[in-house]
Design a protein around this motif. Structure first.
Motif, PDB file in Angstrom:
ATOM      1  N   LEU A   1      74.890  49.743   9.415  1.00 35.17           N
ATOM      2  CA  LEU A   1      74.079  49.389  10.589  1.00 35.17           C
ATOM      3  C   LEU A   1      74.766  48.336  11.444  1.00 35.17           C
ATOM      4  O   LEU A   1      74.789  48.440  12.673  1.00 35.17           O
ATOM      5  N   PHE A   2      75.369  47.336  10.803  1.00 35.48           N
ATOM      6  CA  PHE A   2      75.904  46.196  11.542  1.00 35.48           C
ATOM      7  C   PHE A   2      77.090  46.575  12.427  1.00 35.48           C
ATOM      8  O   PHE A   2      77.166  46.142  13.600  1.00 35.48           O
ATOM      9  N   VAL A   3      78.018  47.373  11.920  1.00 37.41           N
ATOM     10  CA  VAL A   3      79.218  47.701  12.704  1.00 37.41           C
ATOM     11  C   VAL A   3      78.879  48.540  13.940  1.00 37.41           C
ATOM     12  O   VAL A   3      79.306  48.203  15.046  1.00 37.41           O
ATOM     13  N   PRO A   4      78.086  49.635  13.805  1.00 36.09           N
ATOM     14  CA  PRO A   4      77.700  50.364  15.027  1.00 36.09           C
ATOM     15  C   PRO A   4      76.910  49.496  16.010  1.00 36.09           C
ATOM     16  O   PRO A   4      77.103  49.606  17.224  1.00 36.09           O
ATOM     17  N   PHE A   5      76.026  48.647  15.487  1.00 33.07           N
ATOM     18  CA  PHE A   5      75.261  47.736  16.355  1.00 33.07           C
ATOM     19  C   PHE A   5      76.189  46.806  17.127  1.00 33.07           C
ATOM     20  O   PHE A   5      76.047  46.626  18.345  1.00 33.07           O
ATOM     21  N   LEU A   6      77.162  46.227  16.442  1.00 32.51           N
ATOM     22  CA  LEU A   6      78.092  45.299  17.086  1.00 32.51           C
ATOM     23  C   LEU A   6      78.928  46.011  18.153  1.00 32.51           C
ATOM     24  O   LEU A   6      79.106  45.492  19.269  1.00 32.51           O
TER      25      LEU A   6
ATOM     26  N   ILE B   1      71.069  39.745  25.621  1.00 29.31           N
ATOM     27  CA  ILE B   1      69.907  40.308  24.941  1.00 29.31           C
ATOM     28  C   ILE B   1      69.755  41.784  25.283  1.00 29.31           C
ATOM     29  O   ILE B   1      69.456  42.609  24.413  1.00 29.31           O
ATOM     30  N   SER B   2      69.972  42.116  26.541  1.00 30.07           N
ATOM     31  CA  SER B   2      69.875  43.516  26.938  1.00 30.07           C
ATOM     32  C   SER B   2      70.884  44.377  26.197  1.00 30.07           C
ATOM     33  O   SER B   2      70.562  45.465  25.704  1.00 30.07           O
ATOM     34  N   ALA B   3      72.117  43.898  26.102  1.00 28.32           N
ATOM     35  CA  ALA B   3      73.182  44.683  25.472  1.00 28.32           C
ATOM     36  C   ALA B   3      73.008  44.784  23.964  1.00 28.32           C
ATOM     37  O   ALA B   3      73.093  45.886  23.397  1.00 28.32           O
ATOM     38  N   PHE B   4      72.749  43.650  23.318  1.00 29.60           N
ATOM     39  CA  PHE B   4      72.763  43.644  21.859  1.00 29.60           C
ATOM     40  C   PHE B   4      71.406  43.921  21.225  1.00 29.60           C
ATOM     41  O   PHE B   4      71.343  44.464  20.128  1.00 29.60           O
ATOM     42  N   LEU B   5      70.315  43.584  21.899  1.00 36.32           N
ATOM     43  CA  LEU B   5      68.994  43.815  21.318  1.00 36.32           C
ATOM     44  C   LEU B   5      68.357  45.083  21.874  1.00 36.32           C
ATOM     45  O   LEU B   5      68.059  46.020  21.119  1.00 36.32           O
ATOM     46  N   SER B   6      68.193  45.159  23.185  1.00 42.81           N
ATOM     47  CA  SER B   6      67.502  46.289  23.785  1.00 42.81           C
ATOM     48  C   SER B   6      68.272  47.595  23.621  1.00 42.81           C
ATOM     49  O   SER B   6      67.662  48.655  23.413  1.00 42.81           O
ATOM     50  N   SER B   7      69.581  47.554  23.693  1.00 42.36           N
ATOM     51  CA  SER B   7      70.386  48.775  23.559  1.00 42.36           C
ATOM     52  C   SER B   7      71.001  48.882  22.162  1.00 42.36           C
ATOM     53  O   SER B   7      70.683  49.793  21.401  1.00 42.36           O
ATOM     54  N   GLY B   8      71.871  47.952  21.833  1.00 40.50           N
ATOM     55  CA  GLY B   8      72.614  48.053  20.582  1.00 40.50           C
ATOM     56  C   GLY B   8      71.759  48.137  19.338  1.00 40.50           C
ATOM     57  O   GLY B   8      71.799  49.133  18.609  1.00 40.50           O
ATOM     58  N   MET B   9      70.953  47.135  19.086  1.00 45.63           N
ATOM     59  CA  MET B   9      70.160  47.101  17.856  1.00 45.63           C
ATOM     60  C   MET B   9      69.078  48.172  17.852  1.00 45.63           C
ATOM     61  O   MET B   9      68.880  48.874  16.852  1.00 45.63           O
TER      62      MET B   9
ATOM     63  N   LEU C   1      64.468  60.818  19.607  1.00 46.66           N
ATOM     64  CA  LEU C   1      64.406  59.358  19.620  1.00 46.66           C
ATOM     65  C   LEU C   1      64.418  58.785  21.026  1.00 46.66           C
ATOM     66  O   LEU C   1      63.966  57.660  21.248  1.00 46.66           O
ATOM     67  N   VAL C   2      64.940  59.547  21.979  1.00 42.57           N
ATOM     68  CA  VAL C   2      65.148  59.005  23.328  1.00 42.57           C
ATOM     69  C   VAL C   2      63.857  58.471  23.922  1.00 42.57           C
ATOM     70  O   VAL C   2      63.820  57.356  24.461  1.00 42.57           O
ATOM     71  N   PHE C   3      62.788  59.221  23.831  1.00 38.53           N
ATOM     72  CA  PHE C   3      61.554  58.857  24.534  1.00 38.53           C
ATOM     73  C   PHE C   3      60.845  57.638  23.932  1.00 38.53           C
ATOM     74  O   PHE C   3      60.438  56.738  24.682  1.00 38.53           O
ATOM     75  N   PRO C   4      60.683  57.544  22.596  1.00 32.40           N
ATOM     76  CA  PRO C   4      60.094  56.304  22.072  1.00 32.40           C
ATOM     77  C   PRO C   4      60.960  55.085  22.318  1.00 32.40           C
ATOM     78  O   PRO C   4      60.440  53.997  22.600  1.00 32.40           O
ATOM     79  N   ILE C   5      62.277  55.248  22.271  1.00 30.33           N
ATOM     80  CA  ILE C   5      63.160  54.108  22.538  1.00 30.33           C
ATOM     81  C   ILE C   5      63.064  53.688  23.999  1.00 30.33           C
ATOM     82  O   ILE C   5      63.005  52.490  24.319  1.00 30.33           O
ATOM     83  N   MET C   6      63.017  54.673  24.907  1.00 25.55           N
ATOM     84  CA  MET C   6      62.854  54.340  26.325  1.00 25.55           C
ATOM     85  C   MET C   6      61.536  53.605  26.567  1.00 25.55           C
ATOM     86  O   MET C   6      61.475  52.673  27.386  1.00 25.55           O
ATOM     87  N   PHE C   7      60.488  54.015  25.850  1.00 24.28           N
ATOM     88  CA  PHE C   7      59.188  53.355  25.999  1.00 24.28           C
ATOM     89  C   PHE C   7      59.260  51.905  25.527  1.00 24.28           C
ATOM     90  O   PHE C   7      58.777  50.990  26.207  1.00 24.28           O
ATOM     91  N   ILE C   8      59.873  51.687  24.377  1.00 24.51           N
ATOM     92  CA  ILE C   8      60.005  50.325  23.850  1.00 24.51           C
ATOM     93  C   ILE C   8      60.834  49.466  24.801  1.00 24.51           C
ATOM     94  O   ILE C   8      60.493  48.303  25.072  1.00 24.51           O
ATOM     95  N   GLN C   9      61.929  50.023  25.303  1.00 22.47           N
ATOM     96  CA  GLN C   9      62.765  49.277  26.240  1.00 22.47           C
ATOM     97  C   GLN C   9      61.997  48.936  27.518  1.00 22.47           C
ATOM     98  O   GLN C   9      62.150  47.839  28.065  1.00 22.47           O
ATOM     99  N   HIS C  10      61.167  49.874  27.975  1.00 22.89           N
ATOM    100  CA  HIS C  10      60.352  49.615  29.170  1.00 22.89           C
ATOM    101  C   HIS C  10      59.360  48.483  28.922  1.00 22.89           C
ATOM    102  O   HIS C  10      59.177  47.600  29.780  1.00 22.89           O
ATOM    103  N   VAL C  11      58.730  48.499  27.752  1.00 24.89           N
ATOM    104  CA  VAL C  11      57.785  47.429  27.403  1.00 24.89           C
ATOM    105  C   VAL C  11      58.501  46.085  27.346  1.00 24.89           C
ATOM    106  O   VAL C  11      57.995  45.066  27.843  1.00 24.89           O
ATOM    107  N   MET C  12      59.674  46.063  26.759  1.00 23.29           N
ATOM    108  CA  MET C  12      60.437  44.818  26.651  1.00 23.29           C
ATOM    109  C   MET C  12      60.785  44.268  28.032  1.00 23.29           C
ATOM    110  O   MET C  12      60.721  43.049  28.268  1.00 23.29           O
ATOM    111  N   GLU C  13      61.127  45.155  28.955  1.00 25.68           N
ATOM    112  CA  GLU C  13      61.437  44.713  30.316  1.00 25.68           C
ATOM    113  C   GLU C  13      60.173  44.241  31.042  1.00 25.68           C
ATOM    114  O   GLU C  13      60.185  43.218  31.728  1.00 25.68           O
TER     115      GLU C  13
END
Length: 229
Positions: A167-172, A65-73, A43-55
Motif C-alpha cells: 500500500l505504501f509504495v503505490p501511495f507514495l 493534501i490534494s495529491a497525497f490524501l485526496s488522490s494518492g491515499m 470504484l471511480v464513482f464512490p471515490i469521486m463522491f468522497i473527493q467531492h465531499v472533501m472539497e
C-alpha cells in the motif's frame, strides 16, 4: 461518442493485455481478470463522491493534501482493499506473477472509467496525453502493488513488511505524481524523468515476479512424485 469511448478504453486494454501476456505459465482465467477490472471500474464513482465531499467541506487546503490524501491515499487504498480482500484468497491466485496481473486489472479498471469521463469533459484531443500519463501510471502503480501482494502470499518471512509496502509504495508514487502536476508550473520537466523512473521500477518488479514464478514452478516440478510405470 464512439470515438471518445474507443480512445478511453483502448489504452487500458492495451496495457492490460501487455502485462497479462507476460504470464509465462498458467494464464489467469479471463473471467477473473474481467471481474477484477470491473471492480476497479466501479470504484471511480464512490471515490469521486468522497473527493467531492472533501472539497466541499474544505478538507483539502493545499496541493500536498490534494495529491497525497485526496488522490494518492484514497485511490490506492480502495484498489488495495479490493486486491487484498477479494483476490488474495482466490484459488486462481497461485503464482507470484498473478499479483501483478490482478493489480494491473483493478488499477486499469479504475483508470479506464476515469479516462472516459475526462475525455468526455475535455475532448478527444487529450487522449494521447492521458494514455501516456494517467492511464500508464495507474497501470504501473498496480504492477508495484500486485508485486508486493504476491510477496505477501508466497513469502515465508517478512509478510508484514510486504503488506505495508503493497500500500505504501503505490501511495507514495501516486501522491508524488499528482504533486508534480499540481505544484510545478513547468511540470513536464519533472514528469518525464518521474515516468521513466516509474516504468523502470515497474518493469523491474515484473522481472522479479516472473523469476519468483519460474522458481516456484520449477520447485513444484522437482518435487512432483513420479508416475507409476
Amino acid at each position: 461518442m464512439f470515438g471518445i469511448l474507443s480512445a478511453g478504453i483502448a489504452p487500458g486494454l492495451a496495457l492490460l493485455s501487455y502485462f497479462y501476456l507476460k504470464d509465462q505459465y498458467e494464464s489467469e482465467p479471463f473471467s477473473m481478470v474481467f471481474k477484477t477490472f470491473m471492480s476497479g471500474a466501479m470504484l471511480v464513482f464512490p471515490i469521486m463522491f468522497i473527493q467531492h465531499v472533501m472539497e466541499t467541506e474544505h478538507m483539502i487546503d493545499s496541493s500536498f493534501i490534494s495529491a497525497f490524501l485526496s488522490s494518492g491515499m484514497l485511490e490506492e487504498f480502495f484498489k488495495w482493499f479490493i486486491l487484498f480482500y477479494t483476490v488474495y484468497q482466490h484459488v486462481n491466485f497461485d503464482e507470484p506473477y498473478d499479483g501483478i496481473v490482478y493489480g494491473v486489472s483493478v488499477s486499469l479498471g479504475f483508470a479506464t472509467v476515469e479516462n472516459i469521463l475526462y475525455l468526455f469533459a475535455l475532448g478527444i484531443e487529450h487522449a494521447v496525453g492521458r494514455a501516456l500519463l494517467p492511464v500508464s501510471s495507474h497501470a504501473l502503480f498496480g504492477v508495484i502493488m500486485g508485486y508486493y501482494i504476491g510477496k505477501v502470499k508466497f513469502s515465508a518471512t517478512s509478510r508484514g513488511k510486504w503488506l505495508i509496502l503493497s500500500l505504501f509504495v503505490p501511495f507514495l508514487l501516486h501522491g508524488t505524481y499528482d504533486y508534480i502536476l499540481l505544484t510545478f508550473k513547468y511540470w513536464p520537466y519533472f514528469m518525464v524523468p518521474f515516468m521513466i523512473f516509474l516504468w523502470w521500477l515497474g518493469m523491474r518488479k515484473v522481472k522479479k515476479a516472473r523469476v519468483l514464478t519460474i522458481r516456484q514452478n520449477q520447485d513444484a516440478f522437482k518435487f512432483e512424485p513420479p508416475l507409476n510405470m
